[in-house]
Design a protein around this motif. Sequence first.
Motif, PDB file in Angstrom:
ATOM      1  N   PRO A   1       5.957   1.956   1.630  1.00  0.00           N
ATOM      2  CA  PRO A   1       4.777   1.986   2.532  1.00  0.00           C
ATOM      3  C   PRO A   1       3.559   1.523   3.267  1.00  0.00           C
ATOM      4  O   PRO A   1       3.493   0.561   1.759  1.00  0.00           O
ATOM      5  CB  PRO A   1       3.952   3.138   2.269  1.00  0.00           C
ATOM      6  CG  PRO A   1       5.085   4.298   0.548  1.00  0.00           C
ATOM      7  CD  PRO A   1       5.932   3.306   0.619  1.00  0.00           C
ATOM      8  N   LYS A   2       2.903   0.834   3.799  1.00  0.00           N
ATOM      9  CA  LYS A   2       2.278  -0.326   3.852  1.00  0.00           C
ATOM     10  C   LYS A   2       0.837  -0.024   3.525  1.00  0.00           C
ATOM     11  O   LYS A   2       0.164  -0.677   2.489  1.00  0.00           O
ATOM     12  CB  LYS A   2       2.149  -0.615   5.101  1.00  0.00           C
ATOM     13  CG  LYS A   2       1.359  -1.724   6.167  1.00  0.00           C
ATOM     14  CD  LYS A   2       1.687  -1.627   7.218  1.00  0.00           C
ATOM     15  CE  LYS A   2       0.884  -2.892   7.515  1.00  0.00           C
ATOM     16  NZ  LYS A   2       0.927  -2.811   9.456  1.00  0.00           N
ATOM     17  N   PHE A   3       0.610   1.080   3.429  1.00  0.00           N
ATOM     18  CA  PHE A   3      -0.780   1.918   2.421  1.00  0.00           C
ATOM     19  C   PHE A   3      -0.446   2.727   1.111  1.00  0.00           C
ATOM     20  O   PHE A   3      -0.437   3.866   2.603  1.00  0.00           O
ATOM     21  CB  PHE A   3      -2.012   2.416   3.610  1.00  0.00           C
ATOM     22  CG  PHE A   3      -2.263   1.436   4.258  1.00  0.00           C
ATOM     23  CD1 PHE A   3      -2.608  -0.190   3.752  1.00  0.00           C
ATOM     24  CD2 PHE A   3      -1.590   0.728   6.089  1.00  0.00           C
ATOM     25  CE1 PHE A   3      -2.623  -1.130   5.387  1.00  0.00           C
ATOM     26  CE2 PHE A   3      -2.110   0.056   7.047  1.00  0.00           C
ATOM     27  CZ  PHE A   3      -2.003  -1.370   6.790  1.00  0.00           C
ATOM     28  N   PRO A   4      -0.225   2.846   0.604  1.00  0.00           N
ATOM     29  CA  PRO A   4       0.230   3.783  -0.038  1.00  0.00           C
ATOM     30  C   PRO A   4      -1.281   4.502  -0.503  1.00  0.00           C
ATOM     31  O   PRO A   4      -2.079   4.155  -1.102  1.00  0.00           O
ATOM     32  CB  PRO A   4       0.754   3.581  -1.297  1.00  0.00           C
ATOM     33  CG  PRO A   4       0.482   1.978  -1.964  1.00  0.00           C
ATOM     34  CD  PRO A   4       0.486   1.949  -0.628  1.00  0.00           C
ATOM     35  N   ARG A   5      -1.021   5.977  -0.280  1.00  0.00           N
ATOM     36  CA  ARG A   5      -2.134   6.820  -0.896  1.00  0.00           C
ATOM     37  C   ARG A   5      -1.807   7.390  -2.493  1.00  0.00           C
ATOM     38  O   ARG A   5      -3.467   6.755  -3.414  1.00  0.00           O
ATOM     39  CB  ARG A   5      -2.500   8.647   0.239  1.00  0.00           C
ATOM     40  CG  ARG A   5      -3.727   7.608   1.126  1.00  0.00           C
ATOM     41  CD  ARG A   5      -3.246   8.944   2.232  1.00  0.00           C
ATOM     42  NE  ARG A   5      -1.776   9.242   2.984  1.00  0.00           N
ATOM     43  CZ  ARG A   5      -1.484   9.870   3.845  1.00  0.00           C
ATOM     44  NH1 ARG A   5      -2.962   9.990   4.966  1.00  0.00           N
ATOM     45  NH2 ARG A   5      -0.609   9.918   4.066  1.00  0.00           N
ATOM     46  N   VAL A   6      -1.247   7.671  -2.773  1.00  0.00           N
ATOM     47  CA  VAL A   6      -1.149   7.860  -3.871  1.00  0.00           C
ATOM     48  C   VAL A   6       0.339   7.138  -4.133  1.00  0.00           C
ATOM     49  O   VAL A   6       1.031   7.062  -4.450  1.00  0.00           O
ATOM     50  CB  VAL A   6      -1.101   8.721  -4.302  1.00  0.00           C
ATOM     51  CG1 VAL A   6      -0.497  10.112  -5.969  1.00  0.00           C
ATOM     52  CG2 VAL A   6      -1.909  10.377  -2.984  1.00  0.00           C
TER      53      VAL A   6
END
Lengths: 71, 409
Positions: free
Chosen positions: B133-138
């Motif tokens: 994923p481009k913007f991992p949250r966790v």
Amino acid sequence: MSDINELSFEDAYAELEAIVLKLESGELSLEESVALFERGRRLSEHCQTLLDQAELRVSRLTDDGRLEPMN
Amino acid sequence: MLASYSVAELTAYIRDLFALDDNLQDVWVSGEISNMTRAASGHWYFTLKDSSAQIKCVMWRSNAERQTFTPANGDAVLVHGAVNVYEVQGVYQLYADLIRPTGIGDLYAEFERLKAKLEAEGLFDAERKRPIPKFPRVIGVITSADAAAFRDVQNVLRRRFPLAKVVLSPCLVQGDEAPADICRAIERMNRHAEVDVVLLVRGGGSLEDLWAFNDERVARMICESRAPVISGVGHETDFTIADFVADLRAPTPSVAAELATPNIDDLRHSIRTLDTDLQQLMASRLVSHGDALDTMRRSLRHVSPEARVRTLRQRIDDLNSRALAAERNRLALWGERLSARTLALHAANPRGILKRGYAIVYRSDDGRQVASVSDASPGVGLTIQLHDGELKARVEDKDSHERYKRTLF
């Protein structure tokens, strides 16, 4: 539409990208364009704010599935 | 006089023979270490020998520093390098760049066997690899809590993408217990944490140190991870089975953290770019709407009924003036007729006739006009009207009238 301040960075950024694309497509009424533009400006501001305030949070996953903060 | 060479010439000749021999320039030699000397300069000097021969060996500091295995006298080793001539002493020696303990050969065979097996099963297939994923949250991290690798990962994440939350699922990363522990850590992550990407990392070490990452159980468990896995095990030159199975292989733990995250500076930049795009788009949209409005206004003027109204109004004016002209003509005609009649009337006026010398004769007693000789018999009083008055007269018979005339003259 959802409240911008509640949006995660990822969602806000994705929506911002989508808005720019939509405005580029040019198939919008002036009123729609203006509304999207204003939302886009607020989204980009929100993204910047999130980046400015971000602080890495680290936690450890225990065997029973709890998260223990590490920092 | 016989042709002769200087010592230097001869040695240079021999040196070139060695240098041009491909076998000598890329060779593996097995033997036992002796006379091991680690010089202050960082270079290693030793002798490699077996039961019947020996060869001098040098390993320069640049190579010595990279060795994960530290050889000692008596160790059975496999040395890779090039054989060249050291002209100053007139000796040939092995310039080593890699030293491995010989026992390791079994591990390599095992590694190759497992790699071939899992590859045949399709575990390394590109189609199996999940996108990162481009913007991992966790971001899940699987490693030892005390490892330098974990600190490196945190440092990179703090610098590049502090928006992320980091969840460590701790495990042993070396030793016999490590493979099972790594599997438990992945399982724990799967069960309890919603992570967008998993970093499976471990710092550099010897081949044996990294061996847990060549374990079949670990390889299969990586496939079971709910989130895509980035492996970062050892150094750039170390390849483990885990690297082949992972969705993405990073050469080191730090790079694994980099591959998992966007750079915050790039993000700031792209947000600014999007914001600028937004403003330019809006400005050009306003201009184009303005243009469209102008065009519309012109078209509107074009199709406006105003012109038609003007045409119609003109036509009405035309009709009006034609009607007026017609009326005027009619009046003129009547005028002419009237004056003709008037003239005729004037002409018919008996007074006019009287003026021309005619007279009207009435009987004086009853006022009737005398139009015929039969209307008046002798003795009847007559009124003769002339244009300027009347004469009174009496009708006489013809004879007496004639007499009277004579009498008179």
